[in-house]
Motif scaffolding. Structure first.
Motif, PDB file in Angstrom:
ATOM      1  N   TRP A  23      -5.816  19.280 -13.633  1.00  0.00           N
ATOM      2  CA  TRP A  23      -5.793  18.554 -14.765  1.00  0.00           C
ATOM      3  C   TRP A  23      -6.134  18.919 -16.111  1.00  0.00           C
ATOM      4  CZ3 TRP A  23      -3.963  13.216 -14.565  1.00  0.00           C
ATOM      5  CH2 TRP A  23      -3.892  12.670 -13.344  1.00  0.00           C
ATOM      6  N   PHE A  29      -5.300  12.534 -23.946  1.00  0.00           N
ATOM      7  CA  PHE A  29      -4.453  12.413 -22.647  1.00  0.00           C
ATOM      8  C   PHE A  29      -5.341  13.240 -21.889  1.00  0.00           C
ATOM      9  CE2 PHE A  29      -1.514  10.062 -25.124  1.00  0.00           C
ATOM     10  CZ  PHE A  29      -0.950   9.170 -24.318  1.00  0.00           C
ATOM     11  N   ARG A  31      -3.453  15.309 -18.442  1.00  0.00           N
ATOM     12  CA  ARG A  31      -2.161  15.330 -17.989  1.00  0.00           C
ATOM     13  C   ARG A  31      -2.347  16.269 -16.624  1.00  0.00           C
ATOM     14  NH1 ARG A  31       1.548  13.631 -21.232  1.00  0.00           N
ATOM     15  NH2 ARG A  31       1.034  13.618 -23.479  1.00  0.00           N
ATOM     16  N   ALA A  53      -3.515   2.875  -9.295  1.00  0.00           N
ATOM     17  CA  ALA A  53      -3.679   2.201 -10.753  1.00  0.00           C
ATOM     18  C   ALA A  53      -3.761   0.750 -10.589  1.00  0.00           C
ATOM     19  CB  ALA A  53      -2.262   2.550 -11.282  1.00  0.00           C
ATOM     20  N   PRO A  60      -0.951   4.619 -15.693  1.00  0.00           N
ATOM     21  CA  PRO A  60      -0.467   6.065 -16.446  1.00  0.00           C
ATOM     22  C   PRO A  60       1.021   6.050 -17.047  1.00  0.00           C
ATOM     23  CG  PRO A  60      -0.047   6.171 -13.851  1.00  0.00           C
ATOM     24  CD  PRO A  60      -0.734   4.897 -14.049  1.00  0.00           C
ATOM     25  N   GLU A  61       1.263   6.998 -17.706  1.00  0.00           N
ATOM     26  CA  GLU A  61       2.225   7.192 -18.240  1.00  0.00           C
ATOM     27  C   GLU A  61       2.846   8.333 -17.253  1.00  0.00           C
ATOM     28  OE1 GLU A  61       2.702   8.424 -22.285  1.00  0.00           O
ATOM     29  OE2 GLU A  61       1.261   6.807 -22.816  1.00  0.00           O
ATOM     30  N   TRP A  62       3.936   8.272 -16.435  1.00  0.00           N
ATOM     31  CA  TRP A  62       4.614   9.223 -15.656  1.00  0.00           C
ATOM     32  C   TRP A  62       5.980   9.325 -15.491  1.00  0.00           C
ATOM     33  CZ3 TRP A  62       2.506   7.062 -10.288  1.00  0.00           C
ATOM     34  CH2 TRP A  62       3.181   5.710  -9.811  1.00  0.00           C
ATOM     35  N   ILE A  71       1.932  13.331 -14.610  1.00  0.00           N
ATOM     36  CA  ILE A  71       1.278  12.213 -15.051  1.00  0.00           C
ATOM     37  C   ILE A  71       0.244  12.401 -16.259  1.00  0.00           C
ATOM     38  CG2 ILE A  71      -0.840  10.719 -14.270  1.00  0.00           C
ATOM     39  CD1 ILE A  71       0.125  11.143 -11.388  1.00  0.00           C
ATOM     40  N   ILE A  73      -2.459  10.062 -18.423  1.00  0.00           N
ATOM     41  CA  ILE A  73      -3.390   8.919 -18.609  1.00  0.00           C
ATOM     42  C   ILE A  73      -4.335   8.789 -19.973  1.00  0.00           C
ATOM     43  CG2 ILE A  73      -4.985   9.774 -16.888  1.00  0.00           C
ATOM     44  CD1 ILE A  73      -4.011   6.462 -16.375  1.00  0.00           C
ATOM     45  N   ASP A  85     -10.362   6.912 -17.131  1.00  0.00           N
ATOM     46  CA  ASP A  85      -9.302   8.114 -16.817  1.00  0.00           C
ATOM     47  C   ASP A  85      -9.713   8.875 -15.824  1.00  0.00           C
ATOM     48  OD1 ASP A  85      -7.382   6.859 -19.232  1.00  0.00           O
ATOM     49  OD2 ASP A  85      -9.338   7.359 -20.272  1.00  0.00           O
TER      50      ASP A  85
END
Length: 96
Positions: A23, A29, A31, A53, A60-62, A71, A73, A85
């Protein structure tokens, strides 16, 4: 409406990232890109991440392309990264 958690300092996020392999902080964010043997493994991982989630009520945005899942978040309501997060990242990382 649930209480919005406080935004973490960059120092706190960076310290937590030491224990979150793969990560990285990208502005506000977290990622990470995941790679699997094939689409089925990638999709299975996404199903598990979706359950995480939902349990955390933190989504998340993925994206997924064949065997890759990306991903990102953040806690939009707080305007940055929070403990939510980090917890999402920990739990999702444990799926691989």
């Amino acid at each position: 409406m649930a209480d919005v958690p406080p935004v973490l300092s960059h120092e706190d996020v960076d310290a937590a990232l030491a224990d979150l392999e793969g990560w990285e902080r990208d502005g506000e964010f977290l990622r990470r890109d995941f790679e699997f043997d094939d689409f089925v493994e990638a999709f299975s991982f996404m199903a598990g991440a979706a359950l995480v989630a939902e349990k955390l009520f933190h989504h998340p945005e993925w994206s997924n392309v064949y065997n890759r899942v990306s991903i990102a978040i953040t806690t939009h309501d707080a305007g940055g990264l929070t403990d939510n997060d980090l917890e999402f990242a920990r739990r999702v990382s444990s799926l691989v």
